[in-house]
Design a protein around this motif. Structure first.
Motif, short mmCIF file in Angstrom:
data_model
loop_
_atom_site.label_atom_id
_atom_site.label_comp_id
_atom_site.label_asym_id
_atom_site.label_seq_id
_atom_site.Cartn_x
_atom_site.Cartn_y
_atom_site.Cartn_z
N HIS A 127 0.84 -1.19 0.00
CA HIS A 127 0.00 0.00 0.00
C HIS A 127 0.88 1.25 0.00
CE1 HIS A 127 0.88 0.72 4.28
NE2 HIS A 127 0.73 -0.59 4.43
N ALA A 128 0.28 2.37 -0.31
CA ALA A 128 1.02 3.63 -0.38
C ALA A 128 1.21 4.23 1.00
CB ALA A 128 0.29 4.61 -1.29
N VAL A 129 2.30 5.00 1.15
CA VAL A 129 2.57 5.76 2.37
C VAL A 129 3.18 7.10 1.94
CG1 VAL A 129 2.93 3.75 3.85
CG2 VAL A 129 4.86 4.71 2.59
N PRO A 130 3.24 8.08 2.84
CA PRO A 130 3.83 9.37 2.47
C PRO A 130 5.26 9.24 1.98
CG PRO A 130 2.60 9.58 4.51
CD PRO A 130 2.65 8.12 4.19
N ALA A 131 5.63 10.11 1.05
CA ALA A 131 6.98 10.12 0.50
C ALA A 131 7.98 10.60 1.56
CB ALA A 131 7.04 11.04 -0.72
N ASP A 132 9.25 10.35 1.33
CA ASP A 132 10.29 10.78 2.27
C ASP A 132 10.42 12.30 2.32
OD1 ASP A 132 10.95 8.15 2.97
OD2 ASP A 132 12.32 7.97 1.26
N GLU A 133 10.24 12.94 1.17
CA GLU A 133 10.31 14.39 1.09
C GLU A 133 8.98 14.94 0.59
OE1 GLU A 133 13.62 15.78 -1.17
OE2 GLU A 133 15.09 14.56 -0.07
N ILE A 134 8.42 15.90 1.31
CA ILE A 134 7.11 16.46 0.98
C ILE A 134 7.22 17.98 0.94
CG2 ILE A 134 4.69 16.64 1.69
CD1 ILE A 134 4.98 14.00 3.12
N HIS A 135 6.70 18.60 -0.10
CA HIS A 135 6.74 20.05 -0.25
C HIS A 135 5.97 20.74 0.88
CE1 HIS A 135 8.50 20.85 -4.34
NE2 HIS A 135 8.38 19.53 -4.36
N ASP A 136 6.36 21.97 1.15
CA ASP A 136 5.73 22.72 2.24
C ASP A 136 4.24 22.91 2.03
OD1 ASP A 136 8.14 22.92 3.55
OD2 ASP A 136 8.60 24.93 2.80
N ASN A 137 3.82 23.14 0.76
CA ASN A 137 2.39 23.36 0.50
C ASN A 137 1.68 22.10 0.01
OD1 ASN A 137 3.60 23.39 -2.08
ND2 ASN A 137 1.91 24.60 -2.91
N ALA A 138 2.28 20.95 0.30
CA ALA A 138 1.66 19.68 -0.08
C ALA A 138 0.32 19.52 0.64
CB ALA A 138 2.58 18.52 0.25
N PHE A 139 -0.63 18.92 -0.03
CA PHE A 139 -1.96 18.72 0.53
C PHE A 139 -1.91 17.94 1.84
CE2 PHE A 139 -6.33 16.64 0.00
CZ PHE A 139 -7.00 17.75 0.50
N TRP A 140 -1.00 17.00 1.95
CA TRP A 140 -0.85 16.20 3.16
C TRP A 140 -0.56 17.08 4.38
CZ3 TRP A 140 -2.38 11.96 5.14
CH2 TRP A 140 -1.68 11.27 6.13
N ARG A 141 0.08 18.23 4.15
CA ARG A 141 0.43 19.14 5.24
C ARG A 141 -0.59 20.26 5.43
NH1 ARG A 141 7.00 20.03 4.50
NH2 ARG A 141 7.63 18.08 5.54
N ALA A 142 -1.65 20.23 4.68
CA ALA A 142 -2.65 21.31 4.75
C ALA A 142 -3.29 21.39 6.13
CB ALA A 142 -3.73 21.10 3.69
N ASP A 143 -3.56 22.61 6.58
CA ASP A 143 -4.34 22.80 7.79
C ASP A 143 -5.74 22.28 7.52
OD1 ASP A 143 -4.63 24.46 10.51
OD2 ASP A 143 -6.40 24.79 9.26
#
Length: 307
Positions: free
Chosen positions: A111-127
């Motif tokens: 299954h998928a998991v978060p990448a090692d490097e994620i951009h600051d405005n990535a949706f995963w990091r959204a408030d």
């Protein structure tokens, strides 16, 4: 009691997806069917899919690790895909470019998991509240009776799918509160929420037919008798929308996402070998609301059933 938009059809459905192409694969036939029936279909896409793998050699320079210019191309692909389905109301959450594709990597368990490097405005990091508010505004504008998104696992673990589930779930709750953010419009309670799904029995049957025909490359590594992480047990399904009459529109919309889906890829192979049932009947789990009248198989045949 809430009012409905006077300029829109009486029945309205809102779909919340993570990236361009997710909607065509999972719900393209349903969307085309409902447009043809005069229902209003709204699509909200949460990112432009900037981290997607590019399948067109001459466009490989657009990749995130090179020119990082894939987003605008996928925006055009999405517009073309929606034209194939007849959907005229499609938007990006918060506007194009607000949230970036988070990317992913594969876990050894498949299954998928978060990448090692994620951009600051990535949706995963959204408030969560900020992102949900963007969707609250859409819900209160369109006032859909039905909303479709992913389950809590995002189907297969992609962080953006999981975040889309969270945002949609929170936004549905907030949109119904009369005193919450009055500036975003009059409160509206979405009557039914569905999670898009794949039938485990149908998926196993399709894979068995492919393997029996000697095809070992379509969905390579998936055993028809083994774990089915991307499929839902049939007892969890609530609805099956038979839109086989719109399979050509669905396939055309998938072809429009040409940087991501190839005509010799697994989705087309499954459809070509198994038939239109593989992707012309789309399944759903009911997450909010009351099950409406069901068909012979014990499943709703219309997401608006009972409304």
């Amino acid at each position: 009691m809430t009012s409905q938009p006077t300029s829109l059809p009486e029945q309205r459905i809102l779909l919340v997806h993570a990236h361009p192409d997710d909607e065509a694969i999972g719900n393209g036939a349903t969307m085309a069917k409902y447009v043809a029936e005069g229902r209003h279909v709204t699509l909200v896409t949460c990112t432009a899919g900037e981290q997607g793998e590019i399948l067109v050699p001459e466009l490989e320079h657009l990749a995130a690790d090179r020119d990082d210019a894939l987003g605008p191309v996928r925006r055009e692909e999405l517009a073309a895909a929606m034209a194939e389905l007849g959907v005229t109301d499609h938007r990006f959450l918060g506007g194009f470019g607000t949230y970036r594709d988070s990317g992913m990597k594969w876990h050894p368990e498949g299954h998928a998991v978060p990448a090692d490097e994620i951009h600051d405005n990535a949706f995963w990091r959204a408030d969560l509240t900020e992102a949900a508010d963007h969707l609250v505004a859409v819900i209160r504008e369109v006032r859909p009776q039905v909303l479709v998104t992913y389950d809590q696992f995002g189907g297969y673990g992609h962080p953006d799918h999981i975040q889309a589930h969270r945002v949609a779930t929170y936004a549905v709750a907030l949109a119904a509160v009369p005193s919450y953010r009055r500036d975003l419009g009059e409160a509206h309670d979405v009557a039914k929420v569905y999670w898009t799904a794949m039938s485990e029995s149908r998926m196993r049957d399709g894979l068995r037919r492919l393997r029996a025909a000697g095809d070992e490359t379509t969905f390579e590594g998936m055993d028809p008798e083994g774990p089915m992480l991307m499929a839902s047990p049939d007892e969890d399904l609530a609805a099956a929308v038979d839109a086989q009459a719109f399979i050509e529109q669905k396939m055309a919309s998938m072809r429009a996402h040409s940087t991501q889906i190839t005509v010799d890829g697994p989705f087309f192979a499954l459809s070509n070998n198994v038939g239109s049932q593989a992707f012309g009947i789309e399944y759903y789990r009911l997450a909010k609301g009351t099950l409406g009248p069901v068909g012979p198989e014990g499943l709703e045949t219309d997401l608006f059933a009972g409304l």
